[in-house]
Motif scaffolding. Structure first.
Motif, PDB file in Angstrom:
ATOM      1  N   THR A  58       0.830  -1.203   0.000  1.00  0.00           N
ATOM      2  CA  THR A  58       0.000   0.000   0.000  1.00  0.00           C
ATOM      3  C   THR A  58       0.866   1.256   0.000  1.00  0.00           C
ATOM      4  OG1 THR A  58      -1.668  -1.220   1.236  1.00  0.00           O
ATOM      5  CG2 THR A  58      -1.907   1.155   1.155  1.00  0.00           C
ATOM      6  N   CYS A  59       1.951   1.235   0.764  1.00  0.00           N
ATOM      7  CA  CYS A  59       2.869   2.378   0.757  1.00  0.00           C
ATOM      8  C   CYS A  59       3.520   2.555  -0.617  1.00  0.00           C
ATOM      9  CB  CYS A  59       3.933   2.211   1.831  1.00  0.00           C
ATOM     10  SG  CYS A  59       3.297   2.428   3.498  1.00  0.00           S
ATOM     11  N   LEU A  60       3.837   1.467  -1.279  1.00  0.00           N
ATOM     12  CA  LEU A  60       4.394   1.537  -2.623  1.00  0.00           C
ATOM     13  C   LEU A  60       3.389   2.151  -3.594  1.00  0.00           C
ATOM     14  CD1 LEU A  60       6.674   0.759  -4.643  1.00  0.00           C
ATOM     15  CD2 LEU A  60       5.418  -1.371  -4.981  1.00  0.00           C
ATOM     16  N   LEU A  70       0.972   4.183  -2.819  1.00  0.00           N
ATOM     17  CA  LEU A  70       0.887   5.613  -2.493  1.00  0.00           C
ATOM     18  C   LEU A  70       2.080   6.376  -3.058  1.00  0.00           C
ATOM     19  CD1 LEU A  70      -0.382   5.647   1.192  1.00  0.00           C
ATOM     20  CD2 LEU A  70      -1.484   6.689  -0.776  1.00  0.00           C
ATOM     21  N   TYR A  71       3.263   5.789  -2.957  1.00  0.00           N
ATOM     22  CA  TYR A  71       4.466   6.428  -3.474  1.00  0.00           C
ATOM     23  C   TYR A  71       4.366   6.647  -4.988  1.00  0.00           C
ATOM     24  CZ  TYR A  71       9.400   7.094  -4.596  1.00  0.00           C
ATOM     25  OH  TYR A  71      10.589   7.584  -5.069  1.00  0.00           O
ATOM     26  N   ILE A  72       3.781   5.689  -5.680  1.00  0.00           N
ATOM     27  CA  ILE A  72       3.634   5.809  -7.130  1.00  0.00           C
ATOM     28  C   ILE A  72       2.509   6.784  -7.495  1.00  0.00           C
ATOM     29  CG2 ILE A  72       2.982   4.541  -9.221  1.00  0.00           C
ATOM     30  CD1 ILE A  72       4.390   2.099  -7.972  1.00  0.00           C
ATOM     31  N   LEU A 102       0.880   9.309  -5.569  1.00  0.00           N
ATOM     32  CA  LEU A 102       0.812  10.678  -5.049  1.00  0.00           C
ATOM     33  C   LEU A 102       1.343  11.759  -5.991  1.00  0.00           C
ATOM     34  CD1 LEU A 102       1.475  10.331  -1.228  1.00  0.00           C
ATOM     35  CD2 LEU A 102      -0.615  11.026  -2.382  1.00  0.00           C
ATOM     36  N   PRO A 103       2.390  11.525  -6.764  1.00  0.00           N
ATOM     37  CA  PRO A 103       2.816  12.585  -7.696  1.00  0.00           C
ATOM     38  C   PRO A 103       1.755  12.926  -8.761  1.00  0.00           C
ATOM     39  CG  PRO A 103       4.581  11.002  -7.414  1.00  0.00           C
ATOM     40  CD  PRO A 103       3.382  10.443  -6.727  1.00  0.00           C
TER      41      PRO A 103
END
Length: 82
Positions: A12-14, A16-18, A20-21
């Motif tokens: 899930t963090c991955l 979000l990292y992808i 969010l930009p």
């Protein structure tokens, strides 16, 4: 079992990292609604897995003792000596 929760949090963090930009929170109402809902679901997934990780109980399987196994099939006779 805990590895599953950690893996879900990391995935899930991955995501979000992808993602969010690409979120700008400007534009059409539908786009803003989609981005907000997506972030809310990601927050629910992360928080649910953190809670499950913190409050998970380790299940231990109690091994059956050899004496208990042997005594189950045997009849016990007691001799009364007076």
């Amino acid at each position: 079992m805990k590895a599953k929760y950690i893996l879900c949090i990391l995935v899930t963090c991955l995501l979000l990292y992808i993602a969010l930009p690409y979120f700008s929170f400007s534009g059409t109402t539908l786009r803003i609604l989609f981005e907000g809902t997506w972030l809310a679901f990601a927050f629910v997934v992360i928080s649910g897995n953190v809670v499950a990780l913190l409050f998970s109980v380790e299940r231990s399987i109690r091994p059956v003792r050899k004496k208990e196994q042997k005594q189950e099939g045997k009849r016990m006779y007691h001799s009364s000596s007076r």
